[in-house]
Design an enzyme around this catalytic site. Structure first.
Site, mmCIF file in Angstrom:
data_model
loop_
_atom_site.group_PDB
_atom_site.id
_atom_site.type_symbol
_atom_site.label_atom_id
_atom_site.label_comp_id
_atom_site.label_asym_id
_atom_site.label_seq_id
_atom_site.Cartn_x
_atom_site.Cartn_y
_atom_site.Cartn_z
ATOM 1 N N GLU A 33 50.186 32.371 29.710
ATOM 2 C CA GLU A 33 51.072 31.583 28.859
ATOM 3 C C GLU A 33 50.195 31.079 27.724
ATOM 4 O O GLU A 33 49.108 30.548 27.972
ATOM 5 C CB GLU A 33 51.651 30.384 29.615
ATOM 6 C CG GLU A 33 52.642 29.619 28.744
ATOM 7 C CD GLU A 33 53.142 28.312 29.344
ATOM 8 O OE1 GLU A 33 52.540 27.825 30.317
ATOM 9 O OE2 GLU A 33 54.135 27.780 28.827
ATOM 10 N N ARG A 258 42.605 32.345 43.493
ATOM 11 C CA ARG A 258 42.041 32.075 42.172
ATOM 12 C C ARG A 258 40.573 31.701 42.311
ATOM 13 O O ARG A 258 40.107 31.330 43.374
ATOM 14 C CB ARG A 258 42.820 30.980 41.468
ATOM 15 C CG ARG A 258 42.839 29.658 42.210
ATOM 16 C CD ARG A 258 43.225 28.452 41.332
ATOM 17 N NE ARG A 258 43.755 28.797 40.045
ATOM 18 C CZ ARG A 258 45.039 28.661 39.696
ATOM 19 N NH1 ARG A 258 45.910 28.195 40.548
ATOM 20 N NH2 ARG A 258 45.430 28.970 38.485
ATOM 21 N N LYS A 268 43.523 23.447 33.484
ATOM 22 C CA LYS A 268 43.827 23.518 32.048
ATOM 23 C C LYS A 268 44.195 22.130 31.520
ATOM 24 O O LYS A 268 43.864 21.779 30.398
ATOM 25 C CB LYS A 268 45.025 24.451 31.825
ATOM 26 C CG LYS A 268 44.723 25.649 30.950
ATOM 27 C CD LYS A 268 46.023 26.373 30.611
ATOM 28 C CE LYS A 268 45.776 27.859 30.477
ATOM 29 N NZ LYS A 268 47.022 28.612 30.211
#
Length: 555
Positions: A33, A258, A268
RNA sequence: AGGGUUAUCGCCAAGCGGUAAGGCACAGGAUUUUGAUUCCUGCAUUCGAAGGUUCGAAUCCUUCUAGCCCUGCCA
């Protein structure tokens, strides 16, 4: 790029799909994204998706998952492309989820016609209440049994802008009592009157992740949709959407753990906070784990790729030791970065038996691990600088560098022996007097005696002033007093240390930003892209020579 | 009325019924004009726990325990 890889369970799946001719060619995708910069966690996903496709002669799309206009910006679209390219990967197609909005809209209407979606007018609070909890089933929305015609009409009105944000959503009609909360009539579309970075004001309704992502994969013919573990419970819904929307291709979602790394902030949200609160220089601050930060710090794409391929892929959540990244960086840079001499804390050395005003040039290898890099000539004369660390008036037990009475080699030059120490009024050594032995010149083949140490040095007259920047992790997560504190208060206030020092002119003659060097005893450095000027070179330390060499007296 | 998922050395991680790969880290030793590199050597009688099946189990079965994820109109 011929990275060796750990064998992993995703390769096994692909091998079988190819062997059984389920697919003749695989297609993967990397779907960020565009709401921030890519970080090293994304590198694992990039290496996986692109690496797998490459290994099996398939293709990979770079697709921006831009279905939420309020968070996405063109700046991020641009940086993401740069970072993927920098890492060394090439995408087959560059795509935007937003380019499929028309198709998605049609698919939503298909679901309505099939009686599988409805327009709901519950408020967000009511919606939460109706959803139930982890332990209790939810309840059906009072709007659940509207007619197909009414739903079609209301959805059309949502699209045409007749309703304000938050007033209505399109929901899938599945099962409000499902133990999987994602099946409790998930939202497919919401209203958002915001300008989208790609589609502008064309739309005021936007598809939600679960609906959009599965359609994107199916439209592109993605064979293996590789994502992280938190989407495991979304997979049934992913499959439901592909099936009920009657998509031609059926992609398979596969989840992996991850990347987590010690001493590294991967969130983030937190990284954005550091940028917004100006704790750091920007997304490319050398302390940031973003790809642009690592690049500015001096990490190489090869080192990051090698790490990603070497840590493997599994489903167990794990934390990789950041020392592994450092290892791959040293391994990559050792034969590539020229070796030079830099002095951070100078100590003046006078060679008492060396002629006044004489300058001789000694030849030195640019990289002992790589002869192709040639040699250079360094001026040598009576007054030199050595590293303060390389002299101890009273040596400790295993110290074998310079101390009174001891002999060492000056790298590329002569043996010197310390005879005298000049001290200031506080008793600190400020200058040392040594004698050199002309017989011992480097390359002369002298074998008369050996020294236990070789130290680095600079000609005092020729030394070029410059700046060195050292970094410590932004977070000290091992300190107990930091537990429970707000994120911004946990940040190591000493994460950046700037030191002035000297360097030999010859080694850095043509240095330009992003050039890497290895300085004797100080480790690997990168010429900073932001602070280096024509007048002054600024070096970022990438990694010390060895983790145990971690500076304690640079601050 | 919960669901999903994971568990093999300090850290990653192979292994898929035939008797515990590899890398990082660490510790010794050798070489070295970077205390780097390189090179040897060492580093899980044991696979979250307990039972069971089997000639044989990290691998199969049963029960248990612990961790992670899920109750956004984010992705």
């Amino acid at each position: 790029m011929d990275n060796k890889t750990q064998s992993n369970f995703i390769q096994a799946i692909i091998e079988e799909d190819l062997a059984t001719h389920k697919h003749e060619q695989i297609i993967t995708r990397f779907p960020p994204e565009p709401n921030g910069y890519l970080h090293i966690g994304h590198a694992k996903s990039i290496c996986l998706n692109f690496g797998l496709a490459k290994e099996f002669h398939g293709k990979t799309n770079l697709r921006f998952d831009d279905t939420n206009p309020v968070k996405e910006e063109d700046e991020f679209v641009k940086s993401i492309q740069e970072d993927v390219k920098w890492l060394g990967f090439t995408w087959d197609q560059l795509l935007f989820a937003s380019d499929y909005f028309d198709t998605m809209y049609e698919k939503a209407k298909l679901l309505i016609r099939k009686g599988l979606a409805y327009v709901c007018e519950l408020t967000p609070d009511e919606m939460r209440e109706y959803r139930g909890t982890l332990n209790e089933p939810g309840r059906n929305s009072p709007y659940r049994d509207r007619s197909v015609e009414e739903n079609l009409e209301l959805f059309e009105k949502m699209k045409s802008g007749a309703f304000p944000d938050g007033s209505r959503v399109l929901r899938a009609k599945i099962d409000m009592s499902s133990p999987n909360i994602n099946f409790r009539d998930p939202i497919l579309y919401r209203i958002s009157h915001n300008t989208h970075h790609n589609t502008g004001d064309k739309w005021c309704i936007y598809p939600m992740y679960d609906f959009a992502h599965s359609l994107e994969d199916a439209i592109e013919g993605i064979t293996h949709s590789i994502c992280t573990l938190e989407f495991e419970d979304h997979r049934p819904l992913y499959d439901w959407v592909v099936k009920e929307c009657e998509m031609e291709h059926t992609p398979r979602q596969i989840e992996f753990a991850r990347l987590n790394m010690t001493n590294t902030v991967m969130s983030k949200r937190k990284l954005k906070l550091l940028v917004d609160e100006k704790v750091v220089d920007g997304w490319d601050d050398p302390r940031m784990p973003t790809l642009s930060g690592l690049r500015r710090r001096g990490y190489t794409p090869e080192s990051i790729r090698n790490l990603c391929f070497e840590i493997g892929v599994a489903k167990a959540s794990s934390v990789v030791d950041s020392q592994m990244l450092d290892y791959f960086l040293r391994e990559d840079l050792l034969p590539k970065a020229p070796l030079g001499m830099a002095i951070i804390k100078p100590l003046k050395v006078v060679i008492t038996n060396y002629p006044e005003n004489e300058v001789e040039y000694v030849e030195i290898e640019n990289n002992p691990k790589n002869e192709d890099m040639g040699t250079r000539k360094l001026p040598f004369s009576k007054e030199l600088y050595i590293e303060q660390e390389d002299f101890m008036e009273v040596p400790s037990k295993k110290y074998f560098r310079l101390f009174p009475g001891n002999e060492v080699r000056l790298k590329g030059a002569y043996f010197i022996k310390c005879n005298d120490v000049i001290k200031d009024s506080d008793g600190n050594a400020i200058e040392i007097h040594v004698t050199y032995d002309p017989e011992t010149k480097s390359g002369s083949g002298f074998t008369g005696r050996k020294v236990k140490s070789t130290i680095h040095w600079l000609n005092a007259k020729e030394a070029l002033p410059c700046e060195f920047r050292f970094f410590e992790p932004l977070i000290e997560d091992d300190k107990e007093e930091n537990q429970g504190k707000h994120f911004l208060e946990q940040i190591n206030p000493n994460s950046l240390c700037i030191k002035s020092g000297y360097i030999e002119r010859e080694a850095v003659k043509n240095a330009k930003p992003l050039d890497k060097f290895q300085f004797v005893r100080h480790g690997f450095f990168n010429v900073d892209t932001k602070y280096t000027t024509p007048e002054k070179l600024v070096f970022n330390q990438i990694v010390p020579l060895k983790s145990s060499f971690k500076v304690n007296n640079y601050s």
